[in-house]
Structures are given as structure tokens and as C-alpha cells.
Design a protein around this motif. Structure first.
Motif, PDB file in Angstrom:
ATOM      1  N   GLY A  82      17.476   0.904  -5.337  1.00 52.22           N
ATOM      2  CA  GLY A  82      16.420  -0.089  -5.310  1.00 52.22           C
ATOM      3  C   GLY A  82      15.896  -0.385  -6.702  1.00 52.22           C
ATOM      4  O   GLY A  82      16.155   0.361  -7.652  1.00 52.22           O
ATOM      5  N   PHE A  97      12.038   4.195  -0.918  1.00 56.14           N
ATOM      6  CA  PHE A  97      12.028   3.288   0.222  1.00 56.14           C
ATOM      7  C   PHE A  97      12.282   4.000   1.549  1.00 56.14           C
ATOM      8  O   PHE A  97      12.383   3.348   2.587  1.00 56.14           O
ATOM      9  N   MET A 138       9.653   3.329   4.376  1.00 60.20           N
ATOM     10  CA  MET A 138       9.783   1.962   4.855  1.00 60.20           C
ATOM     11  C   MET A 138      11.033   1.822   5.724  1.00 60.20           C
ATOM     12  O   MET A 138      10.997   1.200   6.788  1.00 60.20           O
ATOM     13  N   ALA A 139      12.141   2.427   5.279  1.00 56.51           N
ATOM     14  CA  ALA A 139      13.389   2.351   6.038  1.00 56.51           C
ATOM     15  C   ALA A 139      13.249   3.039   7.399  1.00 56.51           C
ATOM     16  O   ALA A 139      13.713   2.517   8.416  1.00 56.51           O
ATOM     17  N   PRO A 163      17.648  -1.694   0.901  1.00 51.75           N
ATOM     18  CA  PRO A 163      16.670  -2.033  -0.136  1.00 51.75           C
ATOM     19  C   PRO A 163      17.266  -2.282  -1.512  1.00 51.75           C
ATOM     20  O   PRO A 163      16.550  -2.685  -2.420  1.00 51.75           O
ATOM     21  N   VAL A 198      11.617  -5.313  -5.704  1.00 51.54           N
ATOM     22  CA  VAL A 198      10.210  -5.376  -5.348  1.00 51.54           C
ATOM     23  C   VAL A 198       9.457  -5.764  -6.614  1.00 51.54           C
ATOM     24  O   VAL A 198       9.614  -5.120  -7.659  1.00 51.54           O
TER      25      VAL A 198
END
Length: 168
Positions: free
Chosen positions: A114, A132, A135-136, A149, A154
Motif C-alpha cells: 500500500g 490496512f 480495514m481489509a 489496497p 491513500v
């Protein structure tokens, strides 16, 4: 990976891609062997693109990869490099990433990670693999959605720019 056509899932292509990216091949010869084991053709141009990816810096654009390939073989046409990048991505050997507003960058799937990009100064930070994870997990548990990601960056402010903003 290629973008799915409207309403069509690329699950079969994704699982096929895992064959290439899961082996952690890091040399051109290892990548060539994996491609051949999977039944893919390995042309001279494809080998040159793989060589450029292995030997080049990280986060190379298609144009930068073309320059590296042409330094090795000046007669290689740009469309050949672009087609090979598309096919290597479809096979799961290469991933592309959008780092802000510039052109997509490419790197080997074994190096997928990422990115965090500062909107003010343009600094690009490689995100630690676990950044991440929450979030994943949330996307998978709540929506059944599997995140990739590494495909996008981001956006935000790096520590230096955030500090300047806080002082203003």
C-alpha cells in the motif's frame, strides 16, 4: 488485473493470478519459469519487460519501463511494452498502482504494498503490510469484499506537512 466488464466477476482470473504471485519469484529466470509452468508464452519482449521490472527502481511508469526496455533493445515498440504489461498484470505477475494524480506505476506482484501520498508535497510512503489489515478484515467480515489496497494510494498529509498545517 484487467478491469471487470460490467457485471462480470474476475474470480477465475484472480485465482489463476495467485499461481504466479504466490511463488515469490524475484529473478527474471524464476518469473519466466513460473510463467512457463502456468502455460504462458515467454517472448523476447516479455523477458525484456520482466528484466526492466526486476532491475528497475520501484514505482516505474509504463513510459519509464519503455525507456529501460529500449535501452536494452532499441527496436521494441511502445505498444509491445504496454501489451506485455497488461498481460503480465492479467496473469498476476505485475500490479499497477495509482499514486495520486499521475500515471499508474508498475511493480512485481510479489512486491505489492500500500501507499500513502502527501497531497501537499507529493511524498510517497510505502505503507507497512499490516496498516490496512483492520480495514481489509472489516470489508471481508461485513461486506464479503476482499480488498486489494496496493491498487490505490491513500491521500493525506505527511508528518512534516501536517506539522506545518498545525502551526499555521
Amino acid at each position: 488485473m484487467q478491469q471487470p466488464l460490467a457485471g462480470i466477476c474476475l474470480c477465475e482470473a484472480e485465482s489463476k493470478a495467485a499461481v504466479y504471485s504466490s511463488g515469490m519469484a524475484n529473478t527474471v529466470d524464476e518469473l519466466v519459469a513460473q510463467l512457463r509452468e502456468g502455460g504462458a508464452r515467454v517472448t523476447t519482449a516479455r523477458r525484456l519487460v520482466l528484466t526492466a521490472l526486476v532491475q528497475g527502481a520501484r514505482h516505474l511508469t509504463a513510459e519509464e519501463l519503455l525507456g529501460i526496455v529500449r535501452a536494452m533493445a532499441p527496436d521494441v515498440h511502445a505498444s509491445t511494452v504496454y501489451r506485455n504489461l497488461e498481460e503480465l498484470e492479467r496473469l498476476g505477475v505485475v500490479v499497477h498502482t495509482h499514486l495520486g494524480h499521475g500515471p499508474a506505476t508498475y511493480h512485481l506482484a510479489t512486491e505489492a504494498h500500500g501507499h500513502l501520498v502527501c497531497e501537499r508535497c507529493g511524498a510517497t510512503l510505502e505503507a507497512p503490510p499490516d496498516l490496512f489489515d483492520a480495514m481489509a478484515r472489516g470489508a471481508k467480515n461485513r461486506l464479503g469484499f476482499v480488498l486489494r489496497p496496493y491498487h490505490f494510494a491513500v491521500l493525506g498529509l505527511c508528518s512534516a506537512c501536517a506539522e506545518v498545517s498545525a502551526e499555521a
